[in-house]
Design a protein around this motif. Structure first.
Motif, PDB file in Angstrom:
ATOM      1  N   TYR A 218      38.924  31.492  67.957  1.00 14.43           N
ATOM      2  CA  TYR A 218      38.957  30.836  66.657  1.00 14.43           C
ATOM      3  C   TYR A 218      40.263  30.081  66.443  1.00 14.43           C
ATOM      4  O   TYR A 218      40.303  29.070  65.767  1.00 14.43           O
ATOM      5  N   SER A 394      39.383  33.331  42.936  1.00 17.37           N
ATOM      6  CA  SER A 394      38.231  33.672  43.783  1.00 17.37           C
ATOM      7  C   SER A 394      37.754  35.083  43.467  1.00 17.37           C
ATOM      8  O   SER A 394      36.544  35.369  43.459  1.00 17.37           O
ATOM      9  N   THR A 434      31.343  29.358  48.119  1.00 17.31           N
ATOM     10  CA  THR A 434      32.590  30.059  48.407  1.00 17.31           C
ATOM     11  C   THR A 434      33.669  29.057  48.796  1.00 17.31           C
ATOM     12  O   THR A 434      33.393  27.893  49.083  1.00 17.31           O
ATOM     13  N   GLN A 435      34.898  29.566  48.823  1.00 15.73           N
ATOM     14  CA  GLN A 435      36.019  28.700  49.140  1.00 15.73           C
ATOM     15  C   GLN A 435      35.914  28.196  50.574  1.00 15.73           C
ATOM     16  O   GLN A 435      36.334  27.088  50.884  1.00 15.73           O
ATOM     17  N   GLU A 436      35.361  29.030  51.451  1.00 12.18           N
ATOM     18  CA  GLU A 436      35.177  28.593  52.835  1.00 12.18           C
ATOM     19  C   GLU A 436      33.709  28.714  53.188  1.00 12.18           C
ATOM     20  O   GLU A 436      33.178  29.811  53.292  1.00 12.18           O
ATOM     21  N   THR A 437      33.069  27.577  53.385  1.00 13.52           N
ATOM     22  CA  THR A 437      31.654  27.600  53.715  1.00 13.52           C
ATOM     23  C   THR A 437      31.473  28.011  55.165  1.00 13.52           C
ATOM     24  O   THR A 437      32.110  27.448  56.057  1.00 13.52           O
ATOM     25  N   PHE A 438      30.631  29.014  55.377  1.00  8.44           N
ATOM     26  CA  PHE A 438      30.347  29.390  56.759  1.00  8.44           C
ATOM     27  C   PHE A 438      29.098  28.659  57.225  1.00  8.44           C
ATOM     28  O   PHE A 438      28.094  28.615  56.535  1.00  8.44           O
ATOM     29  N   ASN A 489      32.867  24.337  64.513  1.00 14.76           N
ATOM     30  CA  ASN A 489      34.010  23.439  64.474  1.00 14.76           C
ATOM     31  C   ASN A 489      33.642  21.973  64.606  1.00 14.76           C
ATOM     32  O   ASN A 489      34.511  21.117  64.661  1.00 14.76           O
ATOM     33  N   GLY A 493      36.249  19.447  57.564  1.00 15.33           N
ATOM     34  CA  GLY A 493      36.365  20.355  56.426  1.00 15.33           C
ATOM     35  C   GLY A 493      35.585  19.862  55.220  1.00 15.33           C
ATOM     36  O   GLY A 493      34.901  20.631  54.539  1.00 15.33           O
ATOM     37  N   ARG A 496      31.863  20.161  55.807  1.00 16.36           N
ATOM     38  CA  ARG A 496      31.488  21.566  55.683  1.00 16.36           C
ATOM     39  C   ARG A 496      31.339  21.936  54.195  1.00 16.36           C
ATOM     40  O   ARG A 496      30.361  22.542  53.791  1.00 16.36           O
ATOM     41  N   GLN A 497      32.326  21.529  53.379  1.00 18.11           N
ATOM     42  CA  GLN A 497      32.259  21.828  51.947  1.00 18.11           C
ATOM     43  C   GLN A 497      31.023  21.220  51.319  1.00 18.11           C
ATOM     44  O   GLN A 497      30.359  21.850  50.499  1.00 18.11           O
ATOM     45  N   ASN A 520      38.659  19.401  49.885  1.00 14.68           N
ATOM     46  CA  ASN A 520      38.826  18.611  51.104  1.00 14.68           C
ATOM     47  C   ASN A 520      38.064  17.288  51.050  1.00 14.68           C
ATOM     48  O   ASN A 520      37.840  16.650  52.070  1.00 14.68           O
TER      49      ASN A 520
END
Ligand code: ATP
Ligand code: MG
Length: 561
Positions: A218, A394, A434-438, A489, A493, A496-497, A520
């Motif tokens: 990662y 959050s 969420t703050q970080e989209t998976f 990856n 960013g 992704r958001q 972003n």
């Protein structure tokens, strides 16, 4: 509420682990019984093939005048054929049980992970989890297929053989029994004690190595940028070396055990020969019987010797079993609510909420994140939340999602306390970005459809347009069918958001929680998204966490945390 953390290192006794693992086997006891029965008969036949050979030779020497050599050979052949069939049935039943069980355990482990998530999994080392899900569960196959029934078979066959030898002369039967116990129990237990700590150490280092490998994958970009290759390599090398050392010790113990087992078996044969020979001389048994007893002793160590070898792997298997049982027994920190209470369509608020994250092993060092925090969010409005990094924005959204429970104070939807609302309905009723989209390793379409499995392509496109990502997706050669690559990856960013936001639009719930959704994203695309949000807000409640003034511009009300 007691916020106990996951205690994956809890140790239980070897017997405790075995009983726990056997407890899972109840539905398959019938097949297990067949496996053991086949194994017992099969092993006894193998022994008696040799014994009958001895009888045959002895009858040639005139020790068994009334036994026909032809009959002996005929029986040997029948035994040999049956032995093969029985062995096959035994192995087939064992593997059937093992794989049925592995499927069951996997299912249970995932169910338990789902229960624990996210509150209890937040802090846990991912590598440890991965090694539980993969190699630990895999190792249990050894336990079910190659441990339980060998133990039962060894006990039963040894008992039968002791009785068989004992029916010629009781003393010889006892001698045989003692030898079986030494080989099958005393040696493995002593050896097992010595090796147990190493088995656990092996699994634990293995978990750390897994974590490091994942970190390396990662964090490849960071490693390259900060030139940490050598450091990371050293770290991995350290773990590999530790593994090798522990493995070396384990192997050494294994060979000592093998040598002591072989020596005892050899001595047992000699002892039986001397004792039965002496008895034959005194006339308490015939010379033929002395030969039969000696051969029976020498040729019947198979099942107990198998036990002896098994104790080496058993350490690792038990360590794995221990970790799997720990995970299965782990109580979730936040239990899902099953009730008839729907998510009301009203204002949402917190009243004097205090919250601190649990700290592993140091409950006294809990850091207060929210203290007597109250907020009122009106239905049909966009409510902005501002605050410096780490102030708990959050966290507040997670409390609204009931990922965690408050320490004190209330989270309310309309008049309903979040702790009374059916958890499934609660989460169905909220779109949470969420703050970080998976992103999953799947097509873009399926990644958006995570939010609504039965959505049509039109609905997906509609949501993507609102999230201002449709144009980008359409520009890809395979459009919505483009596969996102491993580790996610392959998209930027901002993209992704926007996929995360598209999910929220597709989910189409009455409440939308957005955690820094546009941090972003350039102002052009942000403009499109904010416009979509404004259109949605009429009959919805939107909570918008953001640092940016431009984003906050659309908020009807702003709370500074
Ligand atoms: N699972 C967790 N376990 C322990 N501490 C946590 C956990 N999650 C967050 N924290 C801590 O709680 C505090 C608040 O975190 P939170 O993510 O709510 O902040 P935030 O206001 O969203 O910050 P940012 O603007 O940087 O996103 C931080 O100090 C963070 O380190
Ligand atoms: Mg945050």
């Amino acid at each position: 509420m007691d916020k106990k953390m996951v205690n994956i290192e809890k140790q239980r006794s070897a017997i405790g682990v075995m009983l726990g693992l056997i407890g899972m086997i109840k539905p398959l006891l019938g097949i297990m019984f067949i496996a053991i029965l086949m194994g017992c008969i099969g092993n006894l036949m193998a022994t008696f093939i040799t014994v009958l050979g001895g009888v045959g030779v002895s009858s040639l020497l005139g020790y068994f005048p009334n036994i026909s050599l032809k009959v002996v050979f005929a029986i040997i052949i029948v035994c040999a054929v049956l032995r093969g069939i029985l062995r096959y049935t035994e192995q087939a039943s064992n593997h059937y049980i093992a794989f049925k069980l592995l499927a069951r355990i996997r299912h249970q482990v995932f169910a338990s992970l789902r229960n624990l998530a996210p509150a209890k999994l937040d802090g846990r080392e991912k590598g440890n989890l991965i090694s539980i899900i993969t190699s630990d569960i895999e190792l249990l196959e050894v336990f079910y297929a190659h441990t339980i029934s060998p133990i039962a078979i060894a006990v039963i066959t040894s008992l039968v053989m002791s009785l068989f030898i004992g029916h010629y002369q009781a003393g010889l039967g006892i001698l045989a029994a003692v030898c079986y116990v030494i080989v099958g129990a005393v040696i493995p237990i002593i050896n097992g004690r010595a090796g147990q700590a190493y088995g656990q150490e092996y699994r634990s280092i293995y978990g750390k190595l897994n974590t490091t490998v994942l970190d390396n994958l990662y964090g490849l970009d960071e490693i390259l940028q900060y030139q940490k290759q050598q450091e990371r390599e050293k770290k991995m090398e350290g773990f590999t070396q530790q593994l090798e050392q522990v493995n070396h010790t384990l192997k050494k113990k294994e060979s000592i055990q093998r040598i002591s087992t072989d020596t005892v078996i050899l001595l047992a044969g000699i002892l039986m020969m001397v004792c039965s020979g002496a008895m034959a001389e005194r006339g308490s048994i015939t010379p033929g019987e002395a030969i039969v007893c000696t051969i029976a002793m020498m040729s019947s160590f198979g099942p107990v010797a198998a036990l002896s070898a098994l104790s080496n792997n058993l350490n690792q298997t038990l360590a794995s079993g221990n970790r799997v049982l720990n995970l299965l027994e782990e109580e979730p920190m936040v239990e899902d609510v099953h009730s008839e209470v729907e998510l009301p369509t009203g204002d949402m608020c917190t009243q004097q909420v205090s919250f601190a994250y649990p700290v592993e092993n140091h409950p006294s060092e809990k850091e207060q994140i929210l203290k007597d925090f109250s907020i009122h969010i009106k239905r049909g409005t966009i409510h902005g939340i501002l605050g410096k990094s780490g102030c708990g924005k959050s966290t507040l959204l997670k409390l609204f999602m009931r990922f965690y429970e408050t320490d004190s104070g209330k989270v309310l939807y309309g008049k309903e306390n979040v702790n009374d609302i059916d958890t499934k309905r609660l989460r169905d009723g909220i779109s949470y970005v969420t703050q970080e989209t998976f992103l999953f390793e799947d097509t873009i379409e399926n990644n958006i459809k995570v939010a609504k499995a039965d959505a049509t392509r039109e609905e997906v496109v509609e949501a993507a347009k609102k999230a201002s990502i449709h144009e980008f997706i359409s520009s890809l050669p395979q459009g919505y069918d483009t596969k996102l690559r491993e580790l996610g990856n392959s998209v930027s960013g901002g993209e992704r958001q926007r996929i995360g936001i598209a999910r929220a639009f597709l989910h189409d719930a009455d409440i939308i929680l957005l955690d820094e959704p546009t941090s972003n994203i350039d102002s052009l695309n942000e403009g499109i998204i904010l416009k979509s949000l404004l259109e949605e807000k009429k009959d919805k409640t939107i909570v918008l966490v953001s640092h940016r003034k431009s984003t906050m511009g659309i908020a009807d009300e702003v709370t500074q945390m």
